[in-house]
Enzyme design. Structure first.
Site, short mmCIF file in Angstrom:
data_model
loop_
_atom_site.label_atom_id
_atom_site.label_comp_id
_atom_site.label_asym_id
_atom_site.label_seq_id
_atom_site.Cartn_x
_atom_site.Cartn_y
_atom_site.Cartn_z
N ASP A 294 43.14 35.02 34.11
CA ASP A 294 42.01 34.24 34.63
C ASP A 294 42.27 32.74 34.71
OD1 ASP A 294 39.25 34.45 35.62
OD2 ASP A 294 38.68 33.33 33.84
N CYS B 42 37.59 38.81 42.52
CA CYS B 42 38.39 39.02 43.73
C CYS B 42 39.79 39.53 43.40
CB CYS B 42 38.46 37.74 44.55
SG CYS B 42 36.88 37.36 45.31
N LYS C 175 35.22 29.03 31.03
CA LYS C 175 35.00 28.24 32.23
C LYS C 175 34.67 26.79 31.87
CE LYS C 175 35.69 31.93 34.39
NZ LYS C 175 36.69 32.21 35.39
P1 GTP Z 1 36.84 37.40 37.40
O1 GTP Z 1 37.04 37.98 36.04
O2 GTP Z 1 35.41 37.34 37.81
O3 GTP Z 1 37.50 36.07 37.56
O4 GTP Z 1 37.45 38.48 38.45
P2 GTP Z 1 38.94 38.86 38.89
O5 GTP Z 1 39.41 37.92 39.93
O6 GTP Z 1 39.81 39.06 37.71
O7 GTP Z 1 38.73 40.27 39.65
P3 GTP Z 1 39.11 41.77 39.19
O8 GTP Z 1 40.59 42.01 39.14
O9 GTP Z 1 38.34 42.11 37.99
O10 GTP Z 1 38.56 42.61 40.45
C1 GTP Z 1 37.22 42.52 40.86
C2 GTP Z 1 36.86 43.68 41.75
O11 GTP Z 1 37.73 43.73 42.88
C3 GTP Z 1 36.96 45.02 41.05
O12 GTP Z 1 35.88 45.82 41.39
C4 GTP Z 1 38.25 45.59 41.59
O13 GTP Z 1 38.23 47.00 41.59
C5 GTP Z 1 38.33 45.01 43.00
N1 GTP Z 1 39.73 44.83 43.42
C6 GTP Z 1 40.73 44.25 42.71
N2 GTP Z 1 41.91 44.30 43.38
C7 GTP Z 1 41.65 44.92 44.55
C8 GTP Z 1 42.47 45.29 45.69
O14 GTP Z 1 43.66 45.03 45.75
N3 GTP Z 1 41.82 45.91 46.72
C9 GTP Z 1 40.49 46.20 46.69
N4 GTP Z 1 39.95 46.81 47.75
N5 GTP Z 1 39.70 45.89 45.62
C10 GTP Z 1 40.27 45.26 44.59
C1 SPV Z 2 34.38 34.43 36.57
O1 SPV Z 2 33.22 34.51 36.98
O2 SPV Z 2 35.28 33.86 37.22
C2 SPV Z 2 34.74 35.09 35.29
C3 SPV Z 2 33.67 35.68 34.49
O3 SPV Z 2 35.90 35.09 34.92
S1 SPV Z 2 32.83 34.50 33.52
O4 SPV Z 2 33.56 34.30 32.28
O5 SPV Z 2 31.49 35.04 33.26
O6 SPV Z 2 32.74 33.26 34.24
MN MN Z 3 37.32 34.18 36.51
#
Ligand code: GTP
Ligand code: SPV
Ligand code: MN
Length: 601
Positions: free
Chosen positions: A294, A269, A225
């Site tokens: 990411d 998300c 980040k």
């Molecule tokens: P960061 O690493 O924080 O940037 O997160 P990210 O945007 O990569 O999110 P990630 O794919 O890890 O999903 C985060 C949460 O959302 C998890 O608990 C998933 O299970 C849930 N999730 C992801 N995709 C979906 C979807 O299409 N529907 C629902 N209901 N939940 C989802």
């Molecule tokens: C986020 O928070 O968007 C992440 C996890 O991808 S961290 O690297 O902790 O910021």
């Molecule tokens: Mn992220």
């Protein structure tokens, strides 16, 4: 700081990736003189070094060894319970003036913040080893690639950076000897993991990051980040490219036509899940591949946007990850993975809420306490994470190392919205798309410390990551659009709309392929859509919903817009723009007027 050369630590032949660039050496000696470490360890990223640091970490309880039959070469780390997520209130952008940091960043005058941090760092590494991590962000032959050095007193950081970046000799080579070469200076010290002394500070003009008082993820893996987004976005504006909080995926039709899309969703998300999507059985012959999960760095070539993933691994959300929701992630984290803040089972396996199969009858939770299914506390922290090399991903895109990047056909924005925002819609043009990004909102998640579930505006999913004035950032997006002769189409999605019983209306995960397919159809000029005040909306028959067990009423509900809800939403857009105190470009204010006018047509 003299130069102690202990016989045992580090053992000879490892930890000696000393740069030939004098500017780096001078900086390291300056930081060492300040922090007074017992040793200096130049990380080379080698297998031997990794084994040595893992052995040390096991000895010092920084890591816990997992069942090597179940999860080979994988380890568990438990962070301090006061240190489990990013801390936005302790994150600063220290530009010479407050105006340059803008209305969305915490700001501090650079010389004051440097003085405060130097005070905190004085003698902070006494009795500790100072690790210097040379790393490279981006493929080795990409014009976008950046070099950084992170100084840290945390072995956990070194082990994670080895997975998340291209570390060691490769970075030193890329940097070379030029004393004027561009490279990022990152200093990290755990201090005493005290939230009162926790600061994540960025000095964009100096290409410098200083992070103290935390040992967790986005606060301390300074490549991610801090460099790739906050400093990256600042450099991107001055250098004419884009640094975005976006996944990048490839999608190939059964006929072999391939598109790439980039998608910005806020933290936790759904980026990792979308980037690793496996199409449902009905989409036989369709293939989705991951470029990044990411961060996307994008440049303009031949009037198009091309993206690279600067990272080398995934730091992903664990809870909810299963063979049902994300098989590619499950395969990726089945070996060579560092788990942070998940539960430990009695047979030294890892467990978390949402994992396949029944809960264990007993486990040790992320805090190290006994846990049973009757326990009120969660076994895994909601923001528990895996760190795993991208090479583990069975769906890794073949062009992930392509220095020129992959051509982007569509950009998707999306947030976590229980109401108002339909499953998918398309912007009328680039500037309208920038407006969709600038006004997007999402319910807050456990990825950052603070309240969870509160709707907040998070422009382009960059609210916590834009390293300069958000108004100038919006203008940068508009300016990029002017330079594109074939701009990507822009969409907004919402996987998280809920019904009256608070249930998700859309099944999500692999089924998101149905939305992706419509987006690709739109890119190819074949998909149908209805004109609505907020943009192009698919009608139920424009989406391929075959073999999907979903109520027709539900479909109409998620695809539709409610004029009363949108009147409120547009009022929120105005409140948000007004709150930014006059920095929003006029084009975007006009876009809002136009949406409002279309509702009155
Ligand atoms: P960061 O690493 O924080 O940037 O997160 P990210 O945007 O990569 O999110 P990630 O794919 O890890 O999903 C985060 C949460 O959302 C998890 O608990 C998933 O299970 C849930 N999730 C992801 N995709 C979906 C979807 O299409 N529907 C629902 N209901 N939940 C989802
Ligand atoms: C986020 O928070 O968007 C992440 C996890 O991808 S961290 O690297 O902790 O910021
Ligand atoms: Mn992220």
């Amino acid at each position: 700081m003299t130069n102690p050369a202990p016989a045992i630590f580090p053992p000879s032949g490892i930890g000696d990736a000393t740069p030939t660039n004098q500017a780096v050496l001078d900086w390291v000696h300056d930081i060492a003189a300040l922090t007074e470490p017992e040793n200096i360890f130049w990380c080379d990223g080698s297998e031997r070094e990794n084994e040595f640091l893992i052995a040390e970490s096991l000895n010092q309880n920084v890591l816990i060894k997992l069942n090597q039959q179940k999860v080979p070469r994988s380890y568990l780390h438990r962070s301090n319970p006061n240190d489990v997520a990013r801390v936005e209130q302790c994150t600063f952008v220290c530009t010479p003036t407050k105006e340059e940091a803008g209305p969305t960043n915490n700001w501090s005058e650079p010389s004051e913040m440097y003085a405060k941090l130097r005070g905190l760092l004085k003698g902070a590494m006494r009795g500790r080893t100072l690790f210097v991590i040379p790393y490279m962000m981006g493929p080795s032959d990409s014009p976008l690639t950046k070099v950084g050095f992170e100084i840290t007193d945390s072995k956990y950081v070194v082990l994670n950076m080895r997975i998340m970046t291209r570390m060691g000799e490769i970075a030193l080579k890329r940097l070379g000897n030029d004393p004027n070469a561009e490279w990022n200076r990152g200093v990290h010290s755990l201090l005493d993991i005290n939230p009162e002394r926790r600061f994540i500070c960025h000095f964009p003009q100096d290409n410098t990051i200083i992070s103290v008082g935390s040992g967790y993820g986005g606060n301390v893996l300074l490549s991610k980040k801090c460099l790739a987004l906050r400093i990256g976005s600042y450099l991107a504006r001055t250098q004419g490219w884009m640094a975005e909080h976006m996944l990048i995926l490839g999608v190939e039709s059964p006929e072999g036509r391939k598109h790439y899309v980039a998608a910005a969703f806020p933290s936790a998300c759904g980026k990792t899940n979308f980037a690793m999507l496996i199409p449902p059985a009905h989409f036989k012959g369709w293939k989705v591949t991951t470029v990044g999960d990411d961060i996307g760095w994008m440049q303009i070539r031949d009037g198009r946007l091309y993206a690279v993933n600067p990272e080398n691994g995934y730091f992903g959300v664990v809870p909810g990850t299963s063979y049902k929701s994300n098989p590619n992630a499950m395969k990726s984290i089945a070996h060579d993975t560092i788990y942070t803040n998940v539960a430990l089972t009695d047979d030294d396996d890892v467990w978390w809420e949402g994992k396949d199969g029944p809960a264990p009858s007993h486990a040790v939770d992320w805090r190290g306490n006994d846990w049973t299914p009757e326990s009120k506390a969660k076994a895994a922290h909601p923001n528990s994470r895996f760190t795993t090399p991208m090479r583990n991903n069975p769906a890794l895109d073949s062009d992930v190392e392509k220095g020129d990047g992959v051509p982007i056909s569509a950009i998707i924005f999306g947030g976590r919205r229980s109401d108002t925002v339909p499953l998918v819609y398309q912007a009328f043009d680039w500037n309208h798309g920038v407006y969709l990004g600038a006004t997007m909102a999402s319910e807050t998640t456990a990825a950052a410390a603070g309240t969870v579930g509160k709707v907040r505006r998070d422009p382009m999913a960059m609210l916590p990551f834009c390293g300069y004035n958000i108004g100038q950032y919006f203008q940068h997006w508009l300016d990029i659009g002017k330079r594109l002769s074939s701009p990507p189409l822009i969409f907004n999605v919402n996987w998280f709309r809920k019904g009256v019983k608070s249930q998700f209306l859309w099944p999500g995960f692999g089924e998101n392929m149905r939305v992706l397919k419509w987006i690709i159809d739109r890119c190819e000029g074949t998909g149908g859509a209805l004109k609505s005040p907020i943009g192009w909306l698919p009608s139920p028959h424009d989406l391929d919903l075959a073999e999907l067990d979903i109520d027709h009423k539900c479909v109409a509900e998620i695809l539709g817009i409610d004029h009363e809800e949108w009147a409120k939403e547009l009022a929120e857009h105005k409140i948000f723009f007004d709150s930014l105190g006059g920095v929003v470009p006029k084009q975007l204010l006009d876009q809002r007027e136009r949406v409002a006018a279309r509702f009155k047509e």
